[in-house]
Design an enzyme around this catalytic site. Structure first.
Site, mmCIF file in Angstrom:
data_model
loop_
_atom_site.group_PDB
_atom_site.id
_atom_site.type_symbol
_atom_site.label_atom_id
_atom_site.label_comp_id
_atom_site.label_asym_id
_atom_site.label_seq_id
_atom_site.Cartn_x
_atom_site.Cartn_y
_atom_site.Cartn_z
ATOM 1 N N PRO A 288 31.574 30.544 36.253
ATOM 2 C CA PRO A 288 32.361 29.837 37.270
ATOM 3 C C PRO A 288 33.773 30.422 37.350
ATOM 4 C CG PRO A 288 31.240 28.280 35.819
ATOM 5 C CD PRO A 288 31.084 29.649 35.217
ATOM 6 N N GLU A 289 34.206 30.768 38.542
ATOM 7 C CA GLU A 289 35.566 31.261 38.738
ATOM 8 C C GLU A 289 36.416 30.146 39.347
ATOM 9 O OE1 GLU A 289 36.046 35.172 40.274
ATOM 10 O OE2 GLU A 289 34.167 35.896 39.456
ATOM 11 N N LYS B 107 41.170 27.758 35.073
ATOM 12 C CA LYS B 107 39.776 27.346 35.133
ATOM 13 C C LYS B 107 39.504 26.147 34.225
ATOM 14 C CE LYS B 107 38.152 31.732 34.784
ATOM 15 N NZ LYS B 107 37.104 32.763 34.782
ATOM 16 N N ARG C 136 34.117 46.760 34.418
ATOM 17 C CA ARG C 136 33.318 45.816 35.206
ATOM 18 C C ARG C 136 32.674 46.511 36.393
ATOM 19 N NH1 ARG C 136 35.200 40.546 34.406
ATOM 20 N NH2 ARG C 136 33.319 39.949 35.539
#
Ligand SMILES: [Zn+2]
Length: 291
Positions: free
Chosen positions: A2-3, A58, A278
């Site tokens: 989850p961002e 977050k 990434r």
């Protein structure tokens, strides 16, 4: 994972549902998910009423009328699911079947019993956590002392953004964006989408990006984050919140996971490479590689 937009989606859902509920009980199946002293739980959680649901980076903050706060970090696979006796349901966070299946299930780490409802913290991988802290101490935890500013805050200006990034002048712009101490909450999806929006190659050193391009990046990132929040987060597989609304951001992402497809701006083929360790999606025509 989850961002920021997904965590904000959780916050908005719970902010409509939790305030005024009283917490009646709590059970935890895994100590590291809920590392709190029994005395604090008894004195400041049980019997407490929820007054607000907030977010910083977050981390979710469920504020209580005992002047304590439940901090929740979803990490890789956390999700929160609300089920009320009147049939009202909500769930968001990591997208899997537990959002809509019977609960508790094998991934449930913490269950809160509320008056007329239950709130489940599910977390397959068990990196997430729920902590009870005095509200005044919340800003002093290590995480909040280190984390950068909120990219969508009204007082976070383009000048602030440039100044924060320049602390990482010699790193690649993508690595700087992903560094949570520079700016809060930017993950891989939003970094790639923002850099495409500003026509910056992710491997460009921060010091080599012009002020104009940094300003464009500031705008592009805020736009993509706001758009994603509006759409209910980026979750991309089997995801429905319990109201049946799908997180739909990725259906109109411009580059993220669109390698082999054409750039919506120029028609060249989108490619996938690796930057800052990434998977990275770019349009080689719009985003010129640094020399
Ligand atoms: Zn292009």
């Amino acid at each position: 994972m989850p961002e920021l937009p997904e965590v904000e989606t959780v916050r908005q859902g719970l902010a409509e549902l939790l305030p005024k509920h009283t917490i009646i009980g709590v059970t935890s199946s895994y100590d590291k998910s809920f590392p709190n002293t029994p005395a604090d739980v008894k004195n400041f959680l049980i019997g407490a009423r929820v007054t607000a649901v907030k977010r910083r980076a977050k981390v979710l903050m469920i504020e209580l009328d005992t002047n304590y706060t439940l901090l929740i970090h979803l990490k890789m696979t956390g999700q929160l699911v609300y089920r009320a006796e009147n049939g009202e349901r909500f769930g968001a966070g990591h997208p899997n079947h537990s959002l809509i299946g019977d609960l508790p299930d094998i991934s449930t780490r913490v269950s809160l019993q509320l008056d007329g409802a239950q709130l489940f913290f599910n977390d397959q991988r068990r990196f997430g956590w729920v902590r009870l802290l005095p509200t005044v101490e919340v800003p002093n935890i290590d995480f909040f002392k280190k984390v950068g500013p909120e990219p969508l805050a009204a007082d976070f200006t383009a000048a602030d953004f440039r100044e924060r990034l320049k602390r990482r002048a010699n790193t690649t712009i993508k690595a700087a964006l992903l560094d949570q101490t520079v700016i809060a909450g930017i993950g891989n999806i939003y970094a790639d989408e923002g850099l495409w929006g500003a026509k910056i190659h992710p491997a460009t050193r921060v010091k080599d990006v012009s002020t104009t391009k940094l300003n464009n990046l500031y705008t592009a990132l805020r736009d993509v984050l706001a758009l994603s929040i509006e759409k209910g987060g980026s979750s991309d597989r089997n995801y429905v919140d319990a109201k049946g609304k799908r997180g739909s951001y990725l259906t109109f992402a411009n580059v993220f996971r669109r390698e082999g497809q054409t750039c919506p701006r120029c028609g060249h083929e989108i490619i996938k490479t690796r930057v800052a360790g990434r998977g990275t999606h770019t349009c080689p025509h719009c985003q010129k590689e640094p020399k």
